[in-house]
Design a protein around this motif. Structure first.
Motif, PDB file in Angstrom:
ATOM      1  N   ARG A  90       0.825  -1.195   0.000  1.00 41.01           N
ATOM      2  CA  ARG A  90       0.000   0.000   0.000  1.00 41.01           C
ATOM      3  C   ARG A  90       0.868   1.257   0.000  1.00 41.01           C
ATOM      4  O   ARG A  90       1.954   1.283   0.590  1.00 41.01           O
ATOM      5  CB  ARG A  90      -0.915   0.034   1.230  1.00 41.01           C
ATOM      6  N   LEU A  91       0.365   2.274  -0.673  1.00 40.21           N
ATOM      7  CA  LEU A  91       0.980   3.596  -0.615  1.00 40.21           C
ATOM      8  C   LEU A  91       0.289   4.396   0.479  1.00 40.21           C
ATOM      9  O   LEU A  91      -0.944   4.419   0.556  1.00 40.21           O
ATOM     10  CB  LEU A  91       0.846   4.316  -1.962  1.00 40.21           C
ATOM     11  N   VAL A  92       1.084   5.044   1.342  1.00 38.02           N
ATOM     12  CA  VAL A  92       0.513   5.812   2.456  1.00 38.02           C
ATOM     13  C   VAL A  92       1.040   7.235   2.392  1.00 38.02           C
ATOM     14  O   VAL A  92       2.153   7.497   1.915  1.00 38.02           O
ATOM     15  CB  VAL A  92       0.869   5.171   3.810  1.00 38.02           C
ATOM     16  N   ASP A 258      10.772   1.479 -13.390  1.00 41.55           N
ATOM     17  CA  ASP A 258       9.646   1.152 -12.521  1.00 41.55           C
ATOM     18  C   ASP A 258       9.807  -0.230 -11.895  1.00 41.55           C
ATOM     19  O   ASP A 258       9.473  -0.436 -10.726  1.00 41.55           O
ATOM     20  CB  ASP A 258       8.335   1.222 -13.308  1.00 41.55           C
ATOM     21  N   ILE A 259      10.339  -1.176 -12.665  1.00 42.23           N
ATOM     22  CA  ILE A 259      10.514  -2.534 -12.136  1.00 42.23           C
ATOM     23  C   ILE A 259      11.492  -2.522 -10.967  1.00 42.23           C
ATOM     24  O   ILE A 259      11.235  -3.112  -9.906  1.00 42.23           O
ATOM     25  CB  ILE A 259      11.003  -3.484 -13.248  1.00 42.23           C
ATOM     26  N   VAL A 278       4.494   1.980   1.739  1.00 39.90           N
ATOM     27  CA  VAL A 278       5.520   2.797   1.085  1.00 39.90           C
ATOM     28  C   VAL A 278       4.962   4.200   0.901  1.00 39.90           C
ATOM     29  O   VAL A 278       3.790   4.382   0.548  1.00 39.90           O
ATOM     30  CB  VAL A 278       5.912   2.203  -0.289  1.00 39.90           C
ATOM     31  N   GLU A 279       5.819   5.187   1.143  1.00 38.95           N
ATOM     32  CA  GLU A 279       5.420   6.580   0.929  1.00 38.95           C
ATOM     33  C   GLU A 279       5.823   6.995  -0.479  1.00 38.95           C
ATOM     34  O   GLU A 279       6.996   6.915  -0.834  1.00 38.95           O
ATOM     35  CB  GLU A 279       6.097   7.475   1.960  1.00 38.95           C
ATOM     36  N   PRO A 280       4.883   7.431  -1.295  1.00 39.72           N
ATOM     37  CA  PRO A 280       5.227   7.791  -2.675  1.00 39.72           C
ATOM     38  C   PRO A 280       5.938   9.139  -2.750  1.00 39.72           C
ATOM     39  O   PRO A 280       5.916   9.939  -1.813  1.00 39.72           O
ATOM     40  CB  PRO A 280       3.867   7.847  -3.371  1.00 39.72           C
ATOM     41  N   VAL A 281       6.561   9.380  -3.899  1.00 45.19           N
ATOM     42  CA  VAL A 281       7.225  10.644  -4.202  1.00 45.19           C
ATOM     43  C   VAL A 281       6.601  11.202  -5.467  1.00 45.19           C
ATOM     44  O   VAL A 281       6.337  10.463  -6.429  1.00 45.19           O
ATOM     45  CB  VAL A 281       8.746  10.443  -4.397  1.00 45.19           C
ATOM     46  N   GLN A 290       4.585  16.566 -17.660  1.00 46.04           N
ATOM     47  CA  GLN A 290       4.232  15.216 -17.212  1.00 46.04           C
ATOM     48  C   GLN A 290       4.594  15.073 -15.738  1.00 46.04           C
ATOM     49  O   GLN A 290       5.740  15.295 -15.352  1.00 46.04           O
ATOM     50  CB  GLN A 290       4.964  14.158 -18.038  1.00 46.04           C
ATOM     51  N   SER A 291       3.616  14.702 -14.942  1.00 46.95           N
ATOM     52  CA  SER A 291       3.834  14.492 -13.519  1.00 46.95           C
ATOM     53  C   SER A 291       3.180  13.184 -13.108  1.00 46.95           C
ATOM     54  O   SER A 291       2.163  12.778 -13.681  1.00 46.95           O
ATOM     55  CB  SER A 291       3.255  15.645 -12.699  1.00 46.95           C
ATOM     56  N   ARG A 292       3.748  12.546 -12.118  1.00 50.43           N
ATOM     57  CA  ARG A 292       3.177  11.297 -11.624  1.00 50.43           C
ATOM     58  C   ARG A 292       3.697  11.033 -10.224  1.00 50.43           C
ATOM     59  O   ARG A 292       4.645  11.688  -9.751  1.00 50.43           O
ATOM     60  CB  ARG A 292       3.531  10.115 -12.545  1.00 50.43           C
ATOM     61  N   GLU A 293       3.095  10.040  -9.561  1.00 51.64           N
ATOM     62  CA  GLU A 293       3.553   9.601  -8.254  1.00 51.64           C
ATOM     63  C   GLU A 293       4.142   8.210  -8.383  1.00 51.64           C
ATOM     64  O   GLU A 293       3.555   7.337  -9.043  1.00 51.64           O
ATOM     65  CB  GLU A 293       2.410   9.606  -7.236  1.00 51.64           C
ATOM     66  N   THR A 294       5.306   8.019  -7.789  1.00 45.41           N
ATOM     67  CA  THR A 294       5.969   6.714  -7.838  1.00 45.41           C
ATOM     68  C   THR A 294       6.261   6.257  -6.404  1.00 45.41           C
ATOM     69  O   THR A 294       6.458   7.083  -5.514  1.00 45.41           O
ATOM     70  CB  THR A 294       7.284   6.807  -8.619  1.00 45.41           C
ATOM     71  N   PRO A 295       6.258   4.937  -6.164  1.00 43.41           N
ATOM     72  CA  PRO A 295       6.016   3.857  -7.130  1.00 43.41           C
ATOM     73  C   PRO A 295       4.529   3.583  -7.312  1.00 43.41           C
ATOM     74  O   PRO A 295       3.704   4.032  -6.513  1.00 43.41           O
ATOM     75  CB  PRO A 295       6.695   2.670  -6.451  1.00 43.41           C
ATOM     76  N   ASP A 296       4.215   2.830  -8.352  1.00 42.75           N
ATOM     77  CA  ASP A 296       2.857   2.362  -8.585  1.00 42.75           C
ATOM     78  C   ASP A 296       2.807   0.888  -8.184  1.00 42.75           C
ATOM     79  O   ASP A 296       3.299   0.019  -8.908  1.00 42.75           O
ATOM     80  CB  ASP A 296       2.469   2.530 -10.054  1.00 42.75           C
ATOM     81  N   LEU A 297       2.232   0.634  -7.017  1.00 48.54           N
ATOM     82  CA  LEU A 297       2.197  -0.732  -6.481  1.00 48.54           C
ATOM     83  C   LEU A 297       0.843  -1.402  -6.704  1.00 48.54           C
ATOM     84  O   LEU A 297       0.531  -2.414  -6.076  1.00 48.54           O
ATOM     85  CB  LEU A 297       2.538  -0.717  -4.987  1.00 48.54           C
TER      86      LEU A 297
END
Length: 600
Positions: A90-92, A258-259, A278-281, A290-297
């Motif tokens: 989970r992302l928190v 990403d892997i 895991v805390e995303p960045v 282009q913006s996104r949050e990683t990781p994608d679990l």
């Protein structure tokens, strides 16, 4: 396949059971991995006055990057044995509610365009888990990341640095910091010189050395976190006392980026205060919006056919039974509502190797047990095997040449440009040979257009054998052909070479006659009584030819007429002395080469 060494006592403790070497070897086989060595049965070295703890060296399949560490092996074996369920990654959100930000500068597109990050919050390291954390990074660097050329991972003590972070590409003289385990600050140019003799890091320097800009990651105070793919900064070095880890990943390949990030944070999120969180960045790219949050679990959703799985495994399992087996392999699966022949499968973020339902079928077979699968000879086959006509023809020619006392050789299809042209007194018109764009050595520059260089090099390397030598080859040559989609074509040739104290011209001529006879081609001559009665509509004859590869007056072209169409299919003769000199041969050589595809 990579081999991972894990502490034997620690692994058995994590599995909740002690095994004999034979029992653990059987468990590994059941799961599809292999126990390479149990060091408890051998003499182990002394380390700091104590004998090194016993280790299990386990060979991991090349596709299972999630098992390149102690944590991955113990987790997967426990799920397989039913001691635990597949983790829910989970992302928190961070404690203060604001994500760390990593901004990518436009200049990074010149060197390493992709970046990602993550935070492992409130993690607790032991000496063993810390070493495993560092070891997994190195294993990923060596395998999936191709010696850091595709992906580079950096880990930092988040409490020593401050976000937001920026990923930039600057001229090397503008980058200055103290690298990992060093106290002296140095520029990037000085750093390159400092590490050029380093046994570990010197292999990575060429990745960016010649670039006008070097990648670098700064924190909010312009403190250098890392200069990927070379080294991290000493300021943010992680230790056993580190509780918050900032992970940065840079790459030239976004998929592998990403892997690597998913595998690293997934495996070690089990040590966080709330396991498997895991805390995303937040990754910001203002230059391309282009913006996104990683990781994608998020697990990947896919489907597999029940009939396909049963057919491949020779079983008759119900969808619910297949789902139960998949849970042992860390999947989440359920029968599909869309069709009774489908199951819905959620692939965990650590299983990037699952690309097709064939991969799911393989895991079903592992969970069911390879030794339990029914063994039977199939009554039906999906294919009917038969040789290609060109290969069948090649075997006929091979058989005849071997029966005539000639030895087959199989040299490489690549050769140097000189061997293919100037060594044979031939000129390259630029439109004949297929060239390699980036040959690693001068020996492998072009795809051969003739079989002669391979035969002559074989004789050269075997000059210590007694003469005469009689060798032949039936294989492909290649030519440029811009009329085809692939811009080249293969052509199957037969070639033979005689090396001895006499020229052997008549022997090579005899071999050619024998091969042509078996191919049902009649010899045509103007002299009475020498012509052969035709066995079909093919006929051949020879004419003297002026070829610089051969001695003047001692070479002949082979003409073939099939179905009224005439063409030159080859040439044979005594090689020119300059050719012998370039291939370092001291005795005369007679050769034969012809195209056999015309007989199809």
């Amino acid at each position: 396949m990579p081999t991972i060494a894990v502490d034997k006592e620690g692994l058995f403790k994590a599995l909740g059971q002690d095994y004999t070497t034979e029992e653990f070897d059987e468990l590994c086989f059941d799961f599809g991995i292999e126990l390479d060595e149990d060091t408890s049965t051998t003499q182990r070295p002394m380390v700091h006055g104590k004998q090194e703890p016993a280790q299990l060296k386990i060979e991991i399949p090349a596709n299972r990057y999630d098992m390149l560490c102690f944590e991955g092996i113990s987790l997967m074996l426990n799920i397989f044995r039913g001691r635990r369920t597949s983790p829910d990654y989970r992302l928190v959100a961070p404690p203060k509610g604001e994500l760390q930000v990593l901004t990518i500068d436009e200049e990074t597109a010149k060197i390493r365009p992709y970046a990602a990050g993550a935070v492992l919050r409130n993690i607790k390291f032991t000496k063993e888990s810390y070493d495993s954390f560092i070891g997994l990074q190195e294993k990923l660097h060596q395998n999936l990341a191709r010696q850091r050329s595709l992906v580079a991972i950096g880990t930092h003590d988040l409490d020593t640095i401050q976000g937001p972070f920026s990923y930039e590409a600057l001229p090397p003289e503008q980058i200055e910091f103290a690298p990992l385990n060093q106290t002296r600050s140095m520029t990037a140019l000085e750093l390159m010189k400092f590490y050029e003799n380093d046994r570990h890091l010197s292999r990575y320097l060429p990745i960016i050395r010649d670039s006008p800009v070097y990648p670098v990651i700064y924190d909010a105070k312009r403190t250098v976190c890392s200069m990927p793919p070379i080294i991290n900064g000493n300021h943010s070095k992680i230790t056993l006392n580190t509780t918050n880890v900032f992970v940065d990943v840079t790459a030239t390949d976004r998929t592998k980026l990403d892997i690597c990030l998913n595998i690293l944070v997934s495996m070690f999120s089990q040590y966080t205060e709330v396991p498997f969180t895991v805390e995303p960045v937040k990754i910001m790219s203002p230059h391309n919006h282009q913006s996104r949050e990683t990781p994608d679990l998020t697990p990947r959703e896919t489907q597999a056919e029940v009939s396909y799985i049963n057919q491949c495994c020779g079983l008759s399992l119900a969808p619910s039974d297949i789902c139960s087996l998949l849970k042992r392999m860390s999947y989440t699966a359920s029968p599909s509502r869309a069709s009774p022949d489908l199951i819905d499968v959620q692939v965990p973020p650590t299983r990037a190797d699952v690309l097709h339902q064939a991969d799911i079928m393989e895991d079903v077979a592992i969970a069911y047990g390879f030794n339990r699968l029914p063994r039977s000879f199939p009554s039906k086959s999906g294919t009917i095997a038969q040789p290609l006509m060109i290969n069948k023809l090649s075997d006929i020619v091979r058989h005849e040449a071997a029966m005539a006392g000639w030895s087959e050789v199989m040299p490489l299809i690549l050769c140097s440009h000189d061997e293919n042209f100037s060594h044979l007194n031939r000129k390259d018109d630029g439109n004949t040979a297929v060239r390699l764009a980036n040959p690693k050595t001068a020996e492998y520059q072009v795809v051969r257009t003739t079989l002669l260089p391979g035969l002559l090099k074989t004789i050269r390397e075997n000059k210590h054998h007694s003469v005469p030598m009689k060798v032949f080859e039936v294989s492909d040559v290649a030519f440029k052909d811009l009329s085809l989609e692939r811009k080249s074509r293969n052509e199957r040739h037969f070639a033979a070479a005689w090396y001895g104290k006499s020229s052997g011209f008549e022997i090579v001529h005899g071999l050619m006659d024998r091969v042509m006879l078996m191919l049902k081609s009649a010899f045509v001559t103007g002299e009475e009584g020498l012509s052969v009665k035709s066995l079909g509509d093919a006929a051949y004859w020879i004419d003297e030819v002026d070829d610089p590869t051969f001695f003047p007056g001692h070479a002949a072209a082979i003409h073939l007429r099939v179905a009224g169409k005439e063409q030159v299919i080859g040439v044979f003769g005594i090689l020119h002395p300059t050719v012998l000199e370039k291939f370092e041969l001291r005795y005369p050589v007679s050769t034969l080469e012809m195209n056999i595809e015309v007989f199809l």
